[in-house]
Design a protein around this motif. Structure first.
Motif, PDB file in Angstrom:
ATOM      1  N   VAL A 139     -12.265  -7.128 -13.268  1.00 45.60           N
ATOM      2  CA  VAL A 139     -11.001  -7.323 -13.971  1.00 45.60           C
ATOM      3  C   VAL A 139     -10.559  -8.776 -13.979  1.00 45.60           C
ATOM      4  O   VAL A 139     -10.075  -9.289 -14.986  1.00 45.60           O
ATOM      5  CB  VAL A 139      -9.896  -6.446 -13.329  1.00 45.60           C
ATOM      6  N   SER A 140     -10.716  -9.468 -12.855  1.00 49.79           N
ATOM      7  CA  SER A 140     -10.183 -10.823 -12.736  1.00 49.79           C
ATOM      8  C   SER A 140     -11.072 -11.650 -11.819  1.00 49.79           C
ATOM      9  O   SER A 140     -12.153 -11.206 -11.410  1.00 49.79           O
ATOM     10  CB  SER A 140      -8.743 -10.772 -12.205  1.00 49.79           C
ATOM     11  N   SER A 141     -10.626 -12.844 -11.477  1.00 47.02           N
ATOM     12  CA  SER A 141     -11.407 -13.725 -10.617  1.00 47.02           C
ATOM     13  C   SER A 141     -10.461 -14.547  -9.748  1.00 47.02           C
ATOM     14  O   SER A 141      -9.250 -14.612  -9.987  1.00 47.02           O
ATOM     15  CB  SER A 141     -12.306 -14.639 -11.446  1.00 47.02           C
ATOM     16  N   VAL A 142     -11.049 -15.220  -8.733  1.00 48.83           N
ATOM     17  CA  VAL A 142     -10.260 -16.022  -7.813  1.00 48.83           C
ATOM     18  C   VAL A 142     -11.161 -17.096  -7.220  1.00 48.83           C
ATOM     19  O   VAL A 142     -12.381 -16.910  -7.123  1.00 48.83           O
ATOM     20  CB  VAL A 142      -9.650 -15.141  -6.698  1.00 48.83           C
ATOM     21  N   SER A 143     -10.587 -18.220  -6.824  1.00 56.56           N
ATOM     22  CA  SER A 143     -11.318 -19.273  -6.122  1.00 56.56           C
ATOM     23  C   SER A 143     -10.775 -19.391  -4.708  1.00 56.56           C
ATOM     24  O   SER A 143      -9.552 -19.391  -4.502  1.00 56.56           O
ATOM     25  CB  SER A 143     -11.173 -20.612  -6.854  1.00 56.56           C
ATOM     26  N   LEU A 144     -11.691 -19.465  -3.746  1.00 54.82           N
ATOM     27  CA  LEU A 144     -11.306 -19.554  -2.342  1.00 54.82           C
ATOM     28  C   LEU A 144     -11.815 -20.855  -1.737  1.00 54.82           C
ATOM     29  O   LEU A 144     -12.928 -21.294  -2.023  1.00 54.82           O
ATOM     30  CB  LEU A 144     -11.880 -18.383  -1.537  1.00 54.82           C
ATOM     31  N   GLU A 145     -10.980 -21.440  -0.873  1.00 54.60           N
ATOM     32  CA  GLU A 145     -11.379 -22.577  -0.064  1.00 54.60           C
ATOM     33  C   GLU A 145     -11.294 -22.181   1.403  1.00 54.60           C
ATOM     34  O   GLU A 145     -10.856 -21.076   1.743  1.00 54.60           O
ATOM     35  CB  GLU A 145     -10.466 -23.775  -0.357  1.00 54.60           C
ATOM     36  N   LEU A 146     -11.704 -23.107   2.272  1.00 59.26           N
ATOM     37  CA  LEU A 146     -11.699 -22.841   3.701  1.00 59.26           C
ATOM     38  C   LEU A 146     -10.367 -22.266   4.161  1.00 59.26           C
ATOM     39  O   LEU A 146      -9.307 -22.837   3.909  1.00 59.26           O
ATOM     40  CB  LEU A 146     -11.976 -24.136   4.461  1.00 59.26           C
ATOM     41  N   GLY A 147     -10.408 -21.104   4.829  1.00 59.70           N
ATOM     42  CA  GLY A 147      -9.219 -20.480   5.395  1.00 59.70           C
ATOM     43  C   GLY A 147      -8.497 -19.526   4.479  1.00 59.70           C
ATOM     44  O   GLY A 147      -7.593 -18.811   4.921  1.00 59.70           O
ATOM     45  N   ASP A 148      -8.877 -19.490   3.187  1.00 61.72           N
ATOM     46  CA  ASP A 148      -8.214 -18.580   2.248  1.00 61.72           C
ATOM     47  C   ASP A 148      -8.678 -17.140   2.453  1.00 61.72           C
ATOM     48  O   ASP A 148      -9.854 -16.887   2.757  1.00 61.72           O
ATOM     49  CB  ASP A 148      -8.521 -18.981   0.805  1.00 61.72           C
ATOM     50  N   ALA A 149      -7.763 -16.191   2.251  1.00 67.70           N
ATOM     51  CA  ALA A 149      -8.088 -14.769   2.330  1.00 67.70           C
ATOM     52  C   ALA A 149      -7.416 -14.043   1.183  1.00 67.70           C
ATOM     53  O   ALA A 149      -6.307 -14.410   0.766  1.00 67.70           O
ATOM     54  CB  ALA A 149      -7.633 -14.175   3.660  1.00 67.70           C
ATOM     55  N   VAL A 150      -8.080 -13.012   0.667  1.00 69.22           N
ATOM     56  CA  VAL A 150      -7.518 -12.210  -0.415  1.00 69.22           C
ATOM     57  C   VAL A 150      -7.760 -10.731  -0.157  1.00 69.22           C
ATOM     58  O   VAL A 150      -8.784 -10.345   0.423  1.00 69.22           O
ATOM     59  CB  VAL A 150      -8.114 -12.574  -1.799  1.00 69.22           C
ATOM     60  N   PHE A 151      -6.802  -9.930  -0.578  1.00 69.30           N
ATOM     61  CA  PHE A 151      -6.997  -8.477  -0.656  1.00 69.30           C
ATOM     62  C   PHE A 151      -7.513  -8.171  -2.056  1.00 69.30           C
ATOM     63  O   PHE A 151      -7.022  -8.727  -3.045  1.00 69.30           O
ATOM     64  CB  PHE A 151      -5.691  -7.738  -0.400  1.00 69.30           C
ATOM     65  N   ILE A 152      -8.506  -7.279  -2.147  1.00 75.34           N
ATOM     66  CA  ILE A 152      -9.166  -6.978  -3.416  1.00 75.34           C
ATOM     67  C   ILE A 152      -8.977  -5.498  -3.712  1.00 75.34           C
ATOM     68  O   ILE A 152      -9.403  -4.639  -2.926  1.00 75.34           O
ATOM     69  CB  ILE A 152     -10.660  -7.322  -3.355  1.00 75.34           C
ATOM     70  N   THR A 153      -8.344  -5.194  -4.826  1.00 74.93           N
ATOM     71  CA  THR A 153      -8.137  -3.796  -5.192  1.00 74.93           C
ATOM     72  C   THR A 153      -9.447  -3.187  -5.682  1.00 74.93           C
ATOM     73  O   THR A 153     -10.329  -3.883  -6.183  1.00 74.93           O
ATOM     74  CB  THR A 153      -7.057  -3.675  -6.276  1.00 74.93           C
TER      75      THR A 153
ATOM     76  N   ILE B  86       0.835  -1.203   0.000  1.00 72.23           N
ATOM     77  CA  ILE B  86       0.000   0.000   0.000  1.00 72.23           C
ATOM     78  C   ILE B  86       0.870   1.253   0.000  1.00 72.23           C
ATOM     79  O   ILE B  86       0.588   2.222  -0.723  1.00 72.23           O
ATOM     80  CB  ILE B  86      -0.967  -0.023   1.197  1.00 72.23           C
ATOM     81  N   ALA B  87       1.914   1.248   0.790  1.00 73.76           N
ATOM     82  CA  ALA B  87       2.810   2.417   0.838  1.00 73.76           C
ATOM     83  C   ALA B  87       3.483   2.659  -0.510  1.00 73.76           C
ATOM     84  O   ALA B  87       3.696   3.811  -0.914  1.00 73.76           O
ATOM     85  CB  ALA B  87       3.852   2.224   1.926  1.00 73.76           C
ATOM     86  N   ALA B  88       3.811   1.573  -1.236  1.00 75.50           N
ATOM     87  CA  ALA B  88       4.509   1.707  -2.516  1.00 75.50           C
ATOM     88  C   ALA B  88       3.577   2.082  -3.659  1.00 75.50           C
ATOM     89  O   ALA B  88       3.984   2.732  -4.617  1.00 75.50           O
ATOM     90  CB  ALA B  88       5.221   0.391  -2.848  1.00 75.50           C
ATOM     91  N   ASP B  89       2.290   1.688  -3.556  1.00 75.43           N
ATOM     92  CA  ASP B  89       1.364   1.895  -4.670  1.00 75.43           C
ATOM     93  C   ASP B  89      -0.040   2.196  -4.155  1.00 75.43           C
ATOM     94  O   ASP B  89      -0.973   1.408  -4.348  1.00 75.43           O
ATOM     95  CB  ASP B  89       1.353   0.646  -5.559  1.00 75.43           C
ATOM     96  N   PRO B  90      -0.224   3.332  -3.484  1.00 73.30           N
ATOM     97  CA  PRO B  90      -1.545   3.626  -2.896  1.00 73.30           C
ATOM     98  C   PRO B  90      -2.657   3.778  -3.928  1.00 73.30           C
ATOM     99  O   PRO B  90      -3.810   3.440  -3.636  1.00 73.30           O
ATOM    100  CB  PRO B  90      -1.312   4.918  -2.119  1.00 73.30           C
ATOM    101  N   GLN B  91      -2.360   4.266  -5.115  1.00 70.42           N
ATOM    102  CA  GLN B  91      -3.419   4.470  -6.104  1.00 70.42           C
ATOM    103  C   GLN B  91      -4.042   3.137  -6.521  1.00 70.42           C
ATOM    104  O   GLN B  91      -5.267   2.998  -6.591  1.00 70.42           O
ATOM    105  CB  GLN B  91      -2.874   5.191  -7.339  1.00 70.42           C
ATOM    106  N   THR B  92      -3.205   2.131  -6.774  1.00 69.81           N
ATOM    107  CA  THR B  92      -3.714   0.812  -7.160  1.00 69.81           C
ATOM    108  C   THR B  92      -4.444   0.140  -6.007  1.00 69.81           C
ATOM    109  O   THR B  92      -5.519  -0.447  -6.184  1.00 69.81           O
ATOM    110  CB  THR B  92      -2.564  -0.096  -7.632  1.00 69.81           C
ATOM    111  N   THR B  93      -3.879   0.217  -4.813  1.00 66.76           N
ATOM    112  CA  THR B  93      -4.398  -0.547  -3.681  1.00 66.76           C
ATOM    113  C   THR B  93      -5.579   0.104  -2.991  1.00 66.76           C
ATOM    114  O   THR B  93      -6.440  -0.591  -2.436  1.00 66.76           O
ATOM    115  CB  THR B  93      -3.292  -0.772  -2.642  1.00 66.76           C
ATOM    116  N   LEU B  94      -5.655   1.431  -3.006  1.00 64.45           N
ATOM    117  CA  LEU B  94      -6.641   2.138  -2.203  1.00 64.45           C
ATOM    118  C   LEU B  94      -7.678   2.901  -3.011  1.00 64.45           C
ATOM    119  O   LEU B  94      -8.716   3.297  -2.461  1.00 64.45           O
ATOM    120  CB  LEU B  94      -5.946   3.114  -1.249  1.00 64.45           C
ATOM    121  N   GLY B  95      -7.429   3.184  -4.273  1.00 62.98           N
ATOM    122  CA  GLY B  95      -8.402   3.929  -5.067  1.00 62.98           C
ATOM    123  C   GLY B  95      -8.665   5.297  -4.482  1.00 62.98           C
ATOM    124  O   GLY B  95      -7.750   6.104  -4.297  1.00 62.98           O
TER     125      GLY B  95
END
Length: 403
Positions: free
Chosen positions: A368-382, A64-73
């Motif tokens: 833009v994209s997609s992801v598959s999650l199983e039990l215990g998985d976590a993702v950050f979403i831009t 986030i510190a390196a790329d706030p525009q992409t990560t935080l909008g």
């Protein structure tokens, strides 16, 4: 963009040794695991699973510190993720605490900086310049908590019951309870003054705490939950004035799927249970008992809201089938639960998000994209993923920003 994240649970002594691991399908370590932090807070930023996605950044705070525009909008100018998602597992009570408003946090942070108090000093109240409203969503069958000052007529009824129980003792000693009742029968400042007397451990408080502890061990008709709480707190923190302060507060047992919202100034303590906690990303805590840590009584009195309130349940809305949204009156965060068997559940985003899968297998498609999650998985979403669509069968919690 969907970026896989993980973290190691915080090993606070009050944490459960099994609850978080069982929930997320992890190996049980045998050590206390109190909170799993998913976010960019400096205290425990989430680890990036694949740094090639983030230009080499290995944790969320670094990226986030390196790329706030992409990560935080739209939050790029602030340079910070405004929320922190936690899985919380309390095997024993947490401290009584409250959190400041934005103005109080900014003033307190500046004041302590000017005084030269180190950020890690035990007497430091304000670690940052931000408020910390929070919500808790119960995952376990029951989740027990104290939250906010209860209506005074309820407190007086409880005190009358305690006085009757004291009169039935072989050696009756109701005077401390009668004095407490008298102190709560006066003007609008009666509650703050009584609280200050208790938390300051003034003359008579030790005797009162001892008497209430004794009565709780014998039971008081009609107040089983309150007396069980007193006994629990007395075992963990013998002699602590928080044992009596607990009687001034709402005592609530959440059922799985229910939530509380705790705004600035609300005094609260989680007693036991497993839950999803979502808060503004801050570490400002003013403690009010049930702790060996620093208690700044004057600052706590300034922060506390002494207005008696009912239990602060947070009701959900259902923006689409299979979706429940818990939306407090702050812009920092919103918690969304996507649950069940669904073909096309949808969640709109107004900023960055974090998703955590707690059951089943779920696919998430964004703009833009997609992801598959199983039990215990976590993702950050831009934020460029904007609208999310869910397919599969399971449960996903999404933490995002408010509208």
């Amino acid at each position: 963009m969907f970026v896989g994240i993980t973290n190691t649970p915080r090993p606070y002594a009050w944490g459960s040794t099994t609850a978080i691991a069982k929930l997320l399908g992890r190996e049980i370590s045998g050590d206390p695991e109190a909170e799993l932090w998913l976010g960019a807070h400096a205290g425990s930023p989430s680890t990036i699973l694949d740094p090639t996605q983030t230009g080499g950044a290995t944790d969320l705070a670094e990226w986030i510190a390196a790329d706030p525009q992409t990560t935080l909008g739209r939050f790029a100018a602030s340079g910070r993720l405004p929320f922190l998602l936690k899985v919380l597992a309390a095997a024993s009570p947490l401290s009584l605490q409250a959190h400041p408003t934005l103005d109080q946090a900014q003033a307190g942070f500046d004041r302590e900086n000017e005084l030269g108090i180190a950020l890690d000093a035990p007497q430091r109240n304000y670690k940052d310049a931000f408020p910390k409203p929070e919500l808790i969503y119960a995952l376990s069958p029951t989740f027990d908590a104290l939250c906010g000052f209860r209506p005074l007529d309820e407190v007086r009824a409880l005190l009358h019951a305690l006085i009757e129980a004291s009169n039935a003792l072989e050696d009756p000693q109701p005077q401390p309870l009668e004095d407490l009742l008298d102190s709560l029968s006066g003007s609008d400042v009666a509650l703050p003054e009584t609280f200050e007397w208790l938390i300051g451990r003034r003359t008579g408080v030790a005797t009162l705490v001892s008497l209430v502890t004794t009565l709780a061990s014998r039971g008081v008709a009609g107040y089983d939950a309150e007396m069980a709480t007193v006994s629990q707190l007395a075992e963990e923190y013998p002699g602590d004035p928080g044992i009596v302060i607990a009687l001034l507060l709402n005592r609530v047992t959440l059922r799985a799927g229910e939530a509380l919202y705790l705004p600035a100034g609300n005094i609260h303590a989680y007693l036991s249970g497993l839950g999803v906690e979502l808060m503004a990303a801050s570490d400002n805590v003013l403690r009010g008992g049930l702790t060996p840590k620093h208690i700044d009584v004057p600052e706590l009195l300034d922060v506390l809201d002494f207005t008696p309130v009912p239990v602060p349940y947070l009701q959900s809305t259902s923006p689409s089938e299979g979706v429940a949204a818990f939306t407090p009156d702050v812009p920092d965060f919103e918690l969304v639960r996507v649950d069940g068997m669904f073909l096309d559940a949808s969640v709109a985003l107004t900023g960055p998000a974090i998703a955590l899968c707690t059951a089943g297998e779920v696919s998430i498609s964004g703009s833009v994209s997609s992801v598959s999650l199983e039990l215990g998985d976590a993702v950050f979403i831009t934020p460029d993923e904007a609208g999310l669509r869910f397919t599969g069968s399971g449960t996903v919690f999404v933490a995002t920003t408010g509208a």
